[in-house]
Design an enzyme around this catalytic site. Structure first.
Site, PDB file in Angstrom:
ATOM      1  N   ILE A  62       0.847  -1.195   0.000  1.00  0.00           N
ATOM      2  CA  ILE A  62       0.000   0.000   0.000  1.00  0.00           C
ATOM      3  C   ILE A  62       0.882   1.245   0.000  1.00  0.00           C
ATOM      4  O   ILE A  62       1.931   1.265   0.634  1.00  0.00           O
ATOM      5  CB  ILE A  62      -0.883   0.014   1.271  1.00  0.00           C
ATOM      6  CG1 ILE A  62      -1.760  -1.228   1.331  1.00  0.00           C
ATOM      7  CG2 ILE A  62      -1.727   1.283   1.348  1.00  0.00           C
ATOM      8  CD1 ILE A  62      -2.354  -1.490   2.696  1.00  0.00           C
ATOM      9  N   CYS A  63       0.416   2.303  -0.685  1.00  0.00           N
ATOM     10  CA  CYS A  63       1.049   3.622  -0.592  1.00  0.00           C
ATOM     11  C   CYS A  63      -0.047   4.677  -0.732  1.00  0.00           C
ATOM     12  O   CYS A  63      -1.214   4.386  -0.485  1.00  0.00           O
ATOM     13  CB  CYS A  63       2.167   3.789  -1.621  1.00  0.00           C
ATOM     14  SG  CYS A  63       1.594   3.877  -3.326  1.00  0.00           S
ATOM     15  N   ARG A  64       0.304   5.874  -1.144  1.00  0.00           N
ATOM     16  CA  ARG A  64      -0.691   6.943  -1.266  1.00  0.00           C
ATOM     17  C   ARG A  64      -1.605   6.731  -2.465  1.00  0.00           C
ATOM     18  O   ARG A  64      -2.820   6.801  -2.357  1.00  0.00           O
ATOM     19  CB  ARG A  64      -0.015   8.316  -1.359  1.00  0.00           C
ATOM     20  CG  ARG A  64      -1.011   9.469  -1.423  1.00  0.00           C
ATOM     21  CD  ARG A  64      -0.335  10.818  -1.519  1.00  0.00           C
ATOM     22  NE  ARG A  64       0.606  10.906  -2.624  1.00  0.00           N
ATOM     23  CZ  ARG A  64       0.279  11.153  -3.888  1.00  0.00           C
ATOM     24  NH1 ARG A  64      -0.973  11.340  -4.229  1.00  0.00           N
ATOM     25  NH2 ARG A  64       1.206  11.227  -4.823  1.00  0.00           N
ATOM     26  N   MET A  90      -4.010   4.617  -0.696  1.00  0.00           N
ATOM     27  CA  MET A  90      -4.869   5.214   0.326  1.00  0.00           C
ATOM     28  C   MET A  90      -5.836   6.234  -0.283  1.00  0.00           C
ATOM     29  O   MET A  90      -6.873   6.522   0.309  1.00  0.00           O
ATOM     30  CB  MET A  90      -4.020   5.874   1.418  1.00  0.00           C
ATOM     31  CG  MET A  90      -3.303   4.882   2.315  1.00  0.00           C
ATOM     32  SD  MET A  90      -4.395   3.713   3.166  1.00  0.00           S
ATOM     33  CE  MET A  90      -5.266   4.815   4.307  1.00  0.00           C
TER      34      MET A  90
END
Length: 98
Positions: A62-64, A90
């Site tokens: 997961i990242c932005r 996210m």
């Protein structure tokens, strides 16, 4: 490369599945809100943290927005890890955050 949507991750968590979520954003980004239960390993530290990861466990990266997690997924996949990229990161997450 395997991919999963934020909605699918949320459904699996709501169904009680124990997921191995690795958030590759920087610490300051994670502090502003993250999925409960994540492990934070900033992308730049991922290679150094390889001894902490188990090739027998599946991981969701997961990242932005999905870019850094895509890089992390490609890197770990090339080393034989069972990894999946959460598309949209996210920015696409609508579930609970801490």
């Amino acid at each position: 490369m395997k991919e999963i949507t934020a909605e699918e991750v949320q459904q699996r968590l709501e169904n009680g599945e124990a997921l191995n979520l690795i958030d590759v954003r920087e610490v300051i980004e994670v502090r502003s809100g993250h999925i409960p239960g994540i492990i934070n390993i900033p992308l730049g530290l991922l290679e150094a943290k390889l001894p902490d990861l188990d090739k027998k466990k599946p991981y969701i990266m997961i990242c932005r927005s999905g870019g850094r997690s895509f890089q992390a997924t490609a890197f770990l996949d090339s080393l034989g890890y069972d990894v999946t990229n959460m598309v949209g990161g996210m920015s696409a997450w609508e579930g609970e955050v801490e």
